[in-house]
Design a protein around this motif. Structure first.
Motif, PDB file in Angstrom:
ATOM      1  N   GLU A 237       0.841  -1.186   0.000  1.00  0.00           N
ATOM      2  CA  GLU A 237       0.000   0.000   0.000  1.00  0.00           C
ATOM      3  C   GLU A 237       0.888   1.251   0.000  1.00  0.00           C
ATOM      4  O   GLU A 237       2.051   1.208   0.397  1.00  0.00           O
TER       5      GLU A 237
ATOM      6  N   TRP B  83      -3.786  13.515  -2.914  1.00  0.00           N
ATOM      7  CA  TRP B  83      -4.100  12.194  -2.393  1.00  0.00           C
ATOM      8  C   TRP B  83      -5.067  12.258  -1.209  1.00  0.00           C
ATOM      9  O   TRP B  83      -5.915  11.377  -1.033  1.00  0.00           O
ATOM     10  N   ASN B  84      -4.982  13.308  -0.407  1.00  0.00           N
ATOM     11  CA  ASN B  84      -5.856  13.427   0.762  1.00  0.00           C
ATOM     12  C   ASN B  84      -7.197  14.078   0.444  1.00  0.00           C
ATOM     13  O   ASN B  84      -7.995  14.346   1.346  1.00  0.00           O
TER      14      ASN B  84
ATOM     15  N   PRO C 154      -1.528   6.129  -9.046  1.00  0.00           N
ATOM     16  CA  PRO C 154      -2.904   5.625  -9.058  1.00  0.00           C
ATOM     17  C   PRO C 154      -3.819   6.505  -9.911  1.00  0.00           C
ATOM     18  O   PRO C 154      -3.548   7.683 -10.149  1.00  0.00           O
TER      19      PRO C 154
ATOM     20  N   VAL D  61       2.055   7.243   2.688  1.00  0.00           N
ATOM     21  CA  VAL D  61       1.552   8.614   2.588  1.00  0.00           C
ATOM     22  C   VAL D  61       2.581   9.623   3.087  1.00  0.00           C
ATOM     23  O   VAL D  61       2.637  10.764   2.622  1.00  0.00           O
TER      24      VAL D  61
ATOM     25  N   TYR E  19      -6.869  11.436  -9.365  1.00  0.00           N
ATOM     26  CA  TYR E  19      -5.699  11.856  -8.597  1.00  0.00           C
ATOM     27  C   TYR E  19      -4.722  12.612  -9.485  1.00  0.00           C
ATOM     28  O   TYR E  19      -4.396  12.199 -10.596  1.00  0.00           O
TER      29      TYR E  19
ATOM     30  N   TYR F 118      -7.156   6.977  -9.042  1.00  0.00           N
ATOM     31  CA  TYR F 118      -8.034   7.693  -8.112  1.00  0.00           C
ATOM     32  C   TYR F 118      -7.359   7.818  -6.751  1.00  0.00           C
ATOM     33  O   TYR F 118      -6.530   6.979  -6.360  1.00  0.00           O
ATOM     34  N   ASN F 119      -7.738   8.861  -5.998  1.00  0.00           N
ATOM     35  CA  ASN F 119      -7.318   8.978  -4.607  1.00  0.00           C
ATOM     36  C   ASN F 119      -8.315   8.214  -3.727  1.00  0.00           C
ATOM     37  O   ASN F 119      -9.336   7.725  -4.234  1.00  0.00           O
ATOM     38  N   PRO F 120      -8.054   8.078  -2.449  1.00  0.00           N
ATOM     39  CA  PRO F 120      -8.972   7.307  -1.582  1.00  0.00           C
ATOM     40  C   PRO F 120     -10.394   7.848  -1.556  1.00  0.00           C
ATOM     41  O   PRO F 120     -11.329   7.112  -1.236  1.00  0.00           O
ATOM     42  N   GLN F 121     -10.585   9.121  -1.903  1.00  0.00           N
ATOM     43  CA  GLN F 121     -11.926   9.703  -1.918  1.00  0.00           C
ATOM     44  C   GLN F 121     -12.676   9.407  -3.230  1.00  0.00           C
ATOM     45  O   GLN F 121     -13.821   9.837  -3.407  1.00  0.00           O
ATOM     46  N   GLY F 122     -12.033   8.702  -4.198  1.00  0.00           N
ATOM     47  CA  GLY F 122     -12.675   8.371  -5.466  1.00  0.00           C
ATOM     48  C   GLY F 122     -12.555   9.470  -6.504  1.00  0.00           C
ATOM     49  O   GLY F 122     -13.195   9.393  -7.564  1.00  0.00           O
TER      50      GLY F 122
END
Length: 652
Positions: free
Chosen positions: A286, A483-484, A406, A289, A415, A408-412
């Motif tokens: 993973e 990313w955030n 990536p 960050v 990115y 997408y970022n973790p929020q969808g």
């Protein structure tokens, strides 16, 4: 009483004398294998007196005078002329089989010629080439179909394939510009429905010189289909294809990139990639960050996973084409109506990329009387192309961005990694804008052929093409995300929308005289002389609006007009004319020895009046049909052997 008896007596004598002067000739029409030819037509010279052979190939015909010329013809055989005297009986006439390829009619510059009598380097394909391939573009069908003709495609974008046509290479540092004539009028192969083509001829050498200043790169002559005599017939054809991108660049995965980066850094005395990073890459770990592992990118997260951006960007697309044709005609007319629809979808997984093209055509031919025939050609084509507004950026970035970044970022959200890289999928998405273009073209063409006297005809043709094009590109303001989930930056500030349109009217008028005469039985001379006049008028304008109130409505009345720099509009207008004179003299002896001499001169309004006219563009073409010589007759494996030479000058 005497008067009453005299008149019947005169009629009786005349009738008796006429019947007495008729000579009866009988004969047999056979093949070279001595087999009877049934149904052959035996005509008396140029008169309307004729008969047909029976099942045994025999005929009987009456003629007046001392001798007569019989014209014998039959399907699949070469026609013959035979002179017979009144005392001859039981004449045996042998017909030779016709070579269908050599007798095939080929369109050349301002006229036609049988294939066996060509003097230039001319290639021809017929409708079967286009009907047998699942294609949506005429030039796509030409790939590999004609020797000496190269067709390349510059793009896979629907509606923007950018086909390039070259005939025997490039003639100028500015590239090649092949002259394309559709039913005698300059046109665009990309707008032509392949299903409407009857045949296509390419003039490769000095045979193209009769087109003068535009013949340096060769000439393509297209003839569209005609209606067929008979009751109305309806035909429908369709094809469907599934498209998959090919020849995509092979991307380096994250491990390979890390190995190359490690080697490069160590070569300049810098620390390379730690073993811990290699272990994480191999473990598909993973993201880290806190810090990145690439020098100067430590402020960005460290990514260890790998994916192929080609797989993210490209998928599969559909392609389909439908054609409906109705044809029919009578003794003095024929018609053909066709309608075509072509849909071509792009292969992107994100965004809308497609083209839709509609073709309509009506070809109607008729005769007023035996010496005057009219041919009309009317066509309409319209095409709409829809593309993502950020297409060029997406295609460029898809080959540059690293495999570790990536989508997408973790929020969808799409990115955004580092300042120099942009997310290809985001720039394909509709949120970055759309590009639309619409084009339509209406063309009409009328051609009249008048046989003034025997062997002399006048051909007059007029054509006009009206083209309209308009387009729009919207560039809404959108965000790029870290990313955030925070905003990395805003793009297209202020938002903009551009609109453009143009109108082009092209007109062409051509007329020429054509005289053909057979001399001394074996010799034939043909003379063609004419002139043409062309005009073109173009008008266009474009305007860009800025700082619209919304990203949803891009109408110009909602654009910001408070700043002088927001006033962005332009226009253009241009016109030109071309006047030309051309001619050809052809001589053939016994279809063995053939010579063509052509000449043309052009005058263009693009130059000053004192420099307006070109020099004369001449050409000389000679051919010797060796296969027609007696010493080669009967050679079964030889259908045609011809020596050919040509010399000519053409313009650019």
């Amino acid at each position: 009483m005497k008067k009453r008896l005299l008149l019947p007596l005169i009629f009786t004598v005349l009738f008796f004398t006429d019947g007495y002067s008729q000579n009866v000739i009988t004969g047999l029409v056979q093949s070279k294998d001595s087999l009877p030819v049934a149904g052959a037509t035996v005509a008396l010279g140029n008169s309307k007196v004729k008969t047909s052979t029976n099942n045994n190939g025999r005929f009987q015909l009456s003629f007046p005078g001392e001798r007569a010329v019989l014209e014998i013809s039959s399907v699949g055989y070469t026609s013959r002329s035979v002179t017979v005297a009144k005392n001859e009986t039981d004449v045996i006439i042998t017909l030779l089989p016709k070579d269908s390829q050599l007798s095939e009619v080929v369109v050349i510059g301002y006229g036609t010629r049988q294939k066996g009598e060509l003097t230039g380097a001319v290639s021809k394909i017929d409708s079967k080439t286009f009907e047998s391939r699942p294609i949506t573009n005429t030039q796509n069908a030409l790939q590999g179909a004609l020797a000496g003709v190269t067709v390349t495609r510059g793009s896979g974008q629907p509606g923007r394939e950018n086909y390039a046509l070259q005939i025997r290479g490039t003639s100028s540092i500015n590239g090649s510009k092949v002259l394309v004539l559709i039913d005698g009028i300059p046109g665009d192969l990309n707008e032509l429905n392949p299903n409407d083509i009857a045949d296509l001829t390419v003039l490769k050498d000095a045979s193209a010189s009769i087109y003068g200043a535009r013949a340096a790169d060769g000439v393509v002559l297209v003839t569209t289909k005609k209606g067929k005599k008979g009751n109305p017939s309806l035909s429908y054809s369709t094809n469907f294809a599934r498209k998959t991108p090919q020849f995509l660049k092979t991307m380096a995965n994250t491990l390979h990139m890390a190995e190359m980066y490690d080697e490069g850094m160590k070569n300049i005395g810098q620390p390379g990639v730690s073993q811990a990073v290699f272990d994480k890459i191999k473990a598909n770990a993973e993201p880290d960050v806190a810090s990145g592992w690439i020098k100067y990118l430590e402020a960005f997260p460290g990514f260890y996973q790998s994916h192929n951006w080609n797989d993210d960007v490209y998928g599969k697309g559909n392609q389909q084409m439908h054609n409906l044709t109705m044809s029919g005609g009578g003794d003095n007319n024929n018609y053909l109506f066709s309608a075509g629809y072509e849909k071509n979808e792009g292969t992107f997984k994100v965004g809308v990329n497609k083209s839709d093209r509609y073709n309509l055509r009506l070809n109607y031919d008729f005769k007023f009387f035996d010496r005057l025939s009219i041919e009309t050609r009317t066509s309409f084509v319209t095409e709409q192309i829809l593309e993502p507004g950020g297409l060029s950026t997406a295609l460029y970035m898809a080959t540059k961005i690293g495999s570790y970044v990536p989508v997408y970022n973790p929020q969808g959200q799409y990115y955004k990694y580092q300042g120099g890289f942009r997310n290809p999928l985001q720039y394909l998405d509709a949120q970055t804008g759309t590009s639309k273009s619409n084009s339509s073209s209406f063309a009409t063409n009328i051609k009249a052929t008048l046989e003034i006297i025997d062997n002399l005809k006048l051909v007059a043709q007029f054509g006009a093409t009206l083209s309209n094009r308009d387009g729009s590109v919207t560039r809404p303001t959108f965000n790029e995300y870290n990313w955030n989930g925070s905003i990395f930056g805003r793009v297209n500030v202020p938002n903009t929308a551009s609109y453009s349109n143009s109108k082009n009217l092209y007109k062409n008028a051509t007329a020429y005289l054509d005289y053909t005469k057979t001399l001394f039985t074996r010799s034939q001379i043909s003379i063609t002389a004419g002139a043409s006049h062309e005009e073109n008028d173009l008008q266009g304008q474009s305007i860009t609006g800025y700082n619209f109130l919304s990203n949803e409505l891009f109408t110009l009345n909602l654009a910001d007009r408070t700043k002088p720099e927001y006033a962005n509009f332009s226009g253009n207008i241009s016109d030109w004319a071309l006047q030309s004179y051309f001619g050809r003299i052809s001589y053939a002896y016994d279809k063995k020895y053939i010579i063509d001499v052509t000449a043309r001169t052009d005058g263009s309004s693009k130059f000053a009046k004192t420099k307006r006219w070109s020099s004369v563009f001449p050409a000389v073409l000679v051919a010797w049909n060796l296969s027609q010589e007696k010493f080669l007759q009967g050679v079964d494996f030889l259908s045609q052997l011809k020596l050919r030479a040509s010399w000519g000058k053409s313009g650019n």
